[in-house]
Design an enzyme around this catalytic site. Structure first.
Site, PDB file in Angstrom:
ATOM      1  N   HIS A 164     -72.618   5.763  35.395  1.00 53.62           N
ATOM      2  CA  HIS A 164     -71.735   5.336  34.312  1.00 53.62           C
ATOM      3  C   HIS A 164     -71.410   6.556  33.440  1.00 53.62           C
ATOM      4  O   HIS A 164     -72.162   7.539  33.444  1.00 53.62           O
ATOM      5  CB  HIS A 164     -72.436   4.292  33.428  1.00 53.62           C
ATOM      6  N   CYS A 251     -78.865   1.395  28.140  1.00 50.21           N
ATOM      7  CA  CYS A 251     -78.466   0.136  28.795  1.00 50.21           C
ATOM      8  C   CYS A 251     -79.478  -0.984  28.581  1.00 50.21           C
ATOM      9  O   CYS A 251     -79.214  -2.129  28.922  1.00 50.21           O
ATOM     10  CB  CYS A 251     -78.154   0.338  30.259  1.00 50.21           C
TER      11      CYS A 251
HETATM   12  C1  CIR Z   1     -77.201  -1.202  38.214  1.00 46.31           C
HETATM   13  O1  CIR Z   1     -77.057  -0.466  39.200  1.00 46.31           O
HETATM   14  O2  CIR Z   1     -76.301  -1.882  37.753  1.00 46.31           O
HETATM   15  C2  CIR Z   1     -78.558  -1.229  37.549  1.00 46.31           C
HETATM   16  N1  CIR Z   1     -79.590  -1.099  38.534  1.00 46.31           N
HETATM   17  C3  CIR Z   1     -78.681  -0.129  36.548  1.00 46.31           C
HETATM   18  C4  CIR Z   1     -77.670  -0.236  35.450  1.00 46.31           C
HETATM   19  C5  CIR Z   1     -77.850   0.816  34.427  1.00 46.31           C
HETATM   20  N2  CIR Z   1     -76.899   0.672  33.406  1.00 46.31           N
HETATM   21  C6  CIR Z   1     -76.417   1.686  32.720  1.00 46.31           C
HETATM   22  O3  CIR Z   1     -76.720   2.832  32.966  1.00 46.31           O
HETATM   23  N3  CIR Z   1     -75.529   1.403  31.774  1.00 46.31           N
END
Ligand code: CIR
Length: 256
Positions: A164, A251
């Site tokens: 992201h 997050c």
């Molecule tokens: C994903 O791949 O969506 C989750 N395992 C990790 C999301 C992490 N979110 C972020 O960095 N905003």
């Protein structure tokens, strides 16, 4: 000033979420401990923390920041780019209506992950990524504009180092950004004072300024020193189990 945060502890099947990290499976009891310490840090920063119940239906649901964009005027429900996460929105809607009189939402075919959205003093940097598409970015921009917010896009699809946008970008206030090397060179972020995160400390770039403190990942002494040299009060948090699931510090909460 932030006064509230929403978090959701990881569920026992947290390890079944999406990951590319290759760091092995997370240890669940340790993840719960780290999450608890994260919540305590938010409280220390003066926030009232709303803990949603863990939700085993969605193993990635502890990463609540991806499900909404919250501002001091409104909340926008995101529309996750990963199909396995789309069901996370319904319960976040129920949580956010308690705090926001009007909820806006990203609609198909748009997708937006909150992790791609970085607010810098009323300007929103919107990352176009493998999760956030151009239609979603345009929708978000159009929803924010009537509220007086400006926005600009940063296409990070060719940058393999970033899941992201906020994997490599944070705003600390006072026109100051935290950037990784690949983000530092981009024209979108010229004009800001930049704190560069060394290549071998990249995970630390995903930090959050919460009122008088900067929350950052533990174990990154160079970056911690750069923050301290500039007068920031840091709180270092062990996030090893979340890193294993590609999750950064920001997050794990929505802050408003
Ligand atoms: C994903 O791949 O969506 C989750 N395992 C990790 C999301 C992490 N979110 C972020 O960095 N905003």
């Amino acid at each position: 000033m932030f006064t509230r945060a929403i978090v959701r502890p990881p569920a026992p099947n947290f390890s079944q979420g999406l990951t590319t990290a290759g760091l092995g499976a997370p240890d669940y009891p340790r993840a719960l401990e780290q999450h608890q310490a994260y919540c305590e840090a938010l409280t220390q920063c003066g926030l009232t923390v709303t803990r949603l119940p863990a939700d085993a239906a969605f193993p990635d649901s502890t990463f609540v920041e991806d499900t909404a964009i919250v501002t001091n005027q409104c909340a926008v429900l995101a529309r996750p780019g990963a199909p396995s996460r789309s069901g996370e929105i319904a319960s976040m809607r129920a949580a956010l209506v308690q705090f926001f009189s009007e909820l806006k939402a990203i609609a198909a075919p748009g997708t937006v992950d909150g992790g791609d959205i970085c607010e810098a003093n009323g300007h929103f940097f919107i990352g176009i990524s493998e999760r956030t598409n151009e239609a979603g970015a345009r929708q978000l921009s159009a929803l924010l504009a009537p509220l007086g917010y400006t926005s600009s896009f940063a296409d990070i699809r060719n940058d393999d180092s970033l899941l992201h946008l906020k994997s490599g970008l944070a705003y600390l206030g006072d026109n100051r950004l935290v950037v990784t090397e690949s983000v530092a060179g981009r024209t979108e972020f010229a004009g800001y004072d930049q704190i560069l995160v060394d290549a071998n400390e990249q995970y630390a770039a995903n930090c959050v300024k919460v009122n008088d403190h900067v929350l950052m990942a533990a174990g990154y002494p160079l970056f911690a020193g750069k923050l301290r040299d500039r007068g920031y009060h840091t709180i270092a948090l062990d996030l090893s189990e979340f890193e294993k699931m590609d999750g950064g510090l920001s997050c794990l909460s929505l802050r408003f």
